[in-house]
Design a protein around this motif. Structure first.
Motif, PDB file in Angstrom:
ATOM      1  N   SER A 283      -6.401   7.169  -2.033  1.00 17.25           N
ATOM      2  CA  SER A 283      -6.821   6.446  -0.825  1.00 17.25           C
ATOM      3  C   SER A 283      -7.378   5.066  -1.186  1.00 17.25           C
ATOM      4  O   SER A 283      -7.131   4.081  -0.478  1.00 17.25           O
ATOM      5  CB  SER A 283      -7.877   7.260  -0.068  1.00 17.25           C
ATOM      6  N   TYR A 284      -8.132   4.974  -2.265  1.00 15.68           N
ATOM      7  CA  TYR A 284      -8.678   3.692  -2.721  1.00 15.68           C
ATOM      8  C   TYR A 284      -7.540   2.754  -3.113  1.00 15.68           C
ATOM      9  O   TYR A 284      -7.582   1.548  -2.845  1.00 15.68           O
ATOM     10  CB  TYR A 284      -9.605   3.943  -3.905  1.00 15.68           C
ATOM     11  N   TYR A 285      -6.521   3.321  -3.740  1.00 17.40           N
ATOM     12  CA  TYR A 285      -5.329   2.554  -4.103  1.00 17.40           C
ATOM     13  C   TYR A 285      -4.640   1.991  -2.860  1.00 17.40           C
ATOM     14  O   TYR A 285      -4.190   0.842  -2.843  1.00 17.40           O
ATOM     15  CB  TYR A 285      -4.375   3.444  -4.896  1.00 17.40           C
ATOM     16  N   LEU A 286      -4.542   2.797  -1.799  1.00 16.86           N
ATOM     17  CA  LEU A 286      -3.904   2.325  -0.572  1.00 16.86           C
ATOM     18  C   LEU A 286      -4.724   1.220   0.095  1.00 16.86           C
ATOM     19  O   LEU A 286      -4.168   0.337   0.749  1.00 16.86           O
ATOM     20  CB  LEU A 286      -3.684   3.495   0.386  1.00 16.86           C
ATOM     21  N   ALA A 287      -6.037   1.263  -0.082  1.00 12.19           N
ATOM     22  CA  ALA A 287      -6.865   0.152   0.390  1.00 12.19           C
ATOM     23  C   ALA A 287      -6.475  -1.141  -0.324  1.00 12.19           C
ATOM     24  O   ALA A 287      -6.386  -2.210   0.294  1.00 12.19           O
ATOM     25  CB  ALA A 287      -8.337   0.470   0.156  1.00 12.19           C
ATOM     26  N   THR A 288      -6.225  -1.040  -1.616  1.00 13.85           N
ATOM     27  CA  THR A 288      -5.761  -2.207  -2.376  1.00 13.85           C
ATOM     28  C   THR A 288      -4.436  -2.718  -1.842  1.00 13.85           C
ATOM     29  O   THR A 288      -4.228  -3.933  -1.704  1.00 13.85           O
ATOM     30  CB  THR A 288      -5.620  -1.845  -3.869  1.00 13.85           C
ATOM     31  N   ARG A 289      -3.535  -1.806  -1.513  1.00 15.06           N
ATOM     32  CA  ARG A 289      -2.237  -2.232  -0.990  1.00 15.06           C
ATOM     33  C   ARG A 289      -2.395  -2.975   0.338  1.00 15.06           C
ATOM     34  O   ARG A 289      -1.695  -3.961   0.600  1.00 15.06           O
ATOM     35  CB  ARG A 289      -1.327  -1.015  -0.795  1.00 15.06           C
ATOM     36  N   ALA A 290      -3.327  -2.521   1.175  1.00 11.25           N
ATOM     37  CA  ALA A 290      -3.578  -3.216   2.439  1.00 11.25           C
ATOM     38  C   ALA A 290      -4.118  -4.616   2.195  1.00 11.25           C
ATOM     39  O   ALA A 290      -3.737  -5.587   2.871  1.00 11.25           O
ATOM     40  CB  ALA A 290      -4.548  -2.411   3.295  1.00 11.25           C
ATOM     41  N   ILE A 291      -5.011  -4.748   1.231  1.00  9.98           N
ATOM     42  CA  ILE A 291      -5.581  -6.060   0.904  1.00  9.98           C
ATOM     43  C   ILE A 291      -4.502  -6.986   0.350  1.00  9.98           C
ATOM     44  O   ILE A 291      -4.415  -8.166   0.715  1.00  9.98           O
ATOM     45  CB  ILE A 291      -6.738  -5.890  -0.091  1.00  9.98           C
ATOM     46  N   GLN A 292      -3.671  -6.460  -0.533  1.00 10.92           N
ATOM     47  CA  GLN A 292      -2.613  -7.289  -1.108  1.00 10.92           C
ATOM     48  C   GLN A 292      -1.608  -7.731  -0.050  1.00 10.92           C
ATOM     49  O   GLN A 292      -1.041  -8.817  -0.149  1.00 10.92           O
ATOM     50  CB  GLN A 292      -1.905  -6.512  -2.230  1.00 10.92           C
ATOM     51  N   LYS A 293      -1.413  -6.915   0.951  1.00 13.55           N
ATOM     52  CA  LYS A 293      -0.450  -7.253   2.014  1.00 13.55           C
ATOM     53  C   LYS A 293      -1.019  -8.313   2.961  1.00 13.55           C
ATOM     54  O   LYS A 293      -0.298  -9.204   3.404  1.00 13.55           O
ATOM     55  CB  LYS A 293      -0.109  -5.976   2.801  1.00 13.55           C
ATOM     56  N   THR A 294      -2.316  -8.242   3.272  1.00 12.74           N
ATOM     57  CA  THR A 294      -2.884  -9.103   4.312  1.00 12.74           C
ATOM     58  C   THR A 294      -3.709 -10.267   3.776  1.00 12.74           C
ATOM     59  O   THR A 294      -3.958 -11.223   4.505  1.00 12.74           O
ATOM     60  CB  THR A 294      -3.769  -8.270   5.254  1.00 12.74           C
TER      61      THR A 294
END
Length: 460
Positions: A283-294
């Motif tokens: 889940s923490y990794y997916l938070a990173t993916r959201a940050i990298q996307k936006t």
């Protein structure tokens, strides 16, 4: 190796050639403030995966404090936002910056992350501690160099360290401090009523004792999360027409018709701690993916990790409280006894009771806060397990997965355990329902100086 860890490894490898070479090679592509936040998140997950005796329960706790430290180390620099001191369970105050003095908030974040990781993962190897030191120095060199006032650099670093120290001290009183030393309680007496969890024959662990039976007694980040009513559990019955029997019959029937796509889902979300950085780490990794996307501002990066970290931490505390309240069996116990003696699940049992599903509750909690922060239609590619060797036993490859919403992620996370044959539908539904409640509580904290419902105006 996952792409984020490859990126972290690349960042750290430049230190072998010396900081002077790093400065030369990075002038064209310096770390942005978003990169600093996500690279520290990568480091957190690296330690989660590579620190001995780690567990999903302990990892969730660590990520809660690490994310909170990131937020509190930068929030004084953003007048529209406010500290969570006074809002969290027992955290009444935190260090404040000196009034009228200048600060570099990236340097504060950098020092805070390095110091909370040293405190939270104090049992990690010396080699891993050296990696923390190296990353801290990389960021310090880049972000201190343009600052002409040396006092500002010292002040910023000191503030980040002081926030980390205060949060580390608070963490030591939550009941889970150094929880890796007491993963299994060999003095625990198991309940003996019908339908109780039993040590599995087909298992992820050789222990005959369930993991962290007292974890549910730990202090949650939010007092309200400690007051959530338990989920409703279907009463035990071996009657073939009963709701309880039908739960296990669904698992049994599903295993016989698993598609290749469903097998891939079951393996992708296994997130076993011996191989990965655990479900809360996912889940923490997916938070990173959201940050990298936006690419949001630094404060929103920090808020994202704080919300996800605390959400999964409180999800695990509640989940483990209810697991040991109901102490319910898994399909690998019920099905061979009452449906098919030869049956075994697609995926081996974890060493703890079933109800509710930990995957479902933490996945729903994370999805709830991420949806509140980024909306319900963000498309993400999950590449966490790309590069892992094919699972020859189950004839499955690790392929990247694409999602169009965070709740889609939560649903697949929960379903993966049903496909794996280790959770019934009621385990998953209870987890999803309670995870959403926990995530809502985190989202409703007063993150900004305005009413919490105004938070959507900060979305990018």
């Amino acid at each position: 190796m996952p792409q984020n860890l490859l990126r972290l490894a690349g960042t750290l490898c430049v230190l072998v050639w010396g900081l002077s070479l790093w400065n030369c090679s990075q002038k064209k592509q310096p770390l942005t403030e978003q990169d600093v936040a996500t690279t520290w998140a990568d480091m957190s997950l690296f330690l989660t995966k590579n620190t001995p005796a780690n567990t999903p329960t302990y990892a969730s706790r660590c990520l809660g404090y690490i994310g909170l430290t990131m937020y509190e180390s930068v929030v004084p620099g953003y007048p529209a936002y406010q500290s969570l001191a006074g809002q969290l369970n027992g955290l009444n105050k935190l260090p404040l910056p000196e009034k009228g003095k200048s600060y570099n908030w990236v340097l504060a974040l950098n020092a805070g992350q390095a110091n909370i990781l040293r405190a939270i993962y104090n049992q990690t190897s010396d080699a891993n501690k050296a990696k923390i030191d190296s990353l801290e120095q990389v960021v310090l060199v880049q972000y201190a160099d343009p600052v002409t006032d040396a006092a500002t650099v010292r002040r910023s670093v000191t503030f980040g360290k002081s926030v980390a120290a205060a949060i580390a001290d608070w963490s030591a009183t939550d009941g889970g401090h150094r929880g890796y030393l007491k993963n299994f309680d060999k003095t625990m007496k198991h309940p003996t009523r019908l339908g109780c969890w039993q040590p599995p024959l087909y298992a992820q662990s050789f222990s005959h004792f369930p993991l962290h039976p007292h974890w549910g007694e730990n202090r949650p980040f939010l007092q309200t999360d400690g007051q959530i009513a338990p989920p409703v559990f279907i009463p035990y019955s071996t009657d073939t027409n009963s709701a309880y029997f039908r739960q296990y019959k669904q698992v049994y029937e599903k295993e016989k018709v698993l598609t290749q796509a469903e097998k891939e889902i079951a393996i992708w979300w296994s997130d076993d701690p011996d191989e990965t950085f655990t479900p809360p780490g996912h889940s923490y990794y997916l938070a990173t993916r959201a940050i990298q996307k936006t690419r949001p501002p630094l404060i929103k990066c920090a808020q994202t990790y704080a919300e996800v970290g605390m959400a999964v931490a409180d999800a695990f505390i509640n989940c483990w409280k209810w697991k040991y309240q109901f102490f319910s069996e898994r399909p690998n116990t019920f099905i061979p006894q009452h449906i098919d003696q030869q049956w075994e699940s697609f995926w081996p049992d974890p060493p703890f009771p079933a109800f509710p599903s930990g995957h479902a509750i933490q996945g729903a909690a994370a999805a709830t806060v991420l949806t509140s922060l980024y909306g319900n239609s963000l498309t993400l590619i999950d590449s966490m397990h790309v590069g892992r060797k094919r699972d020859l036993l189950r004839d499955v490859d690790f392929k990247p997965r694409t999602f169009h919403s965070f709740w889609e992620v939560a649903l697949e996370t929960a379903n993966s355990r049903f496909y794996g044959g280790i959770h019934t539908p009621q385990d998953n539904q209870a987890g999803l329902d309670k995870g959403r409640v926990i995530g809502d509580h985190i989202s409703q904290l007063h993150w900004t100086s305005r009413h919490p419902t105004a938070r959507q105006s900060h979305n990018l």
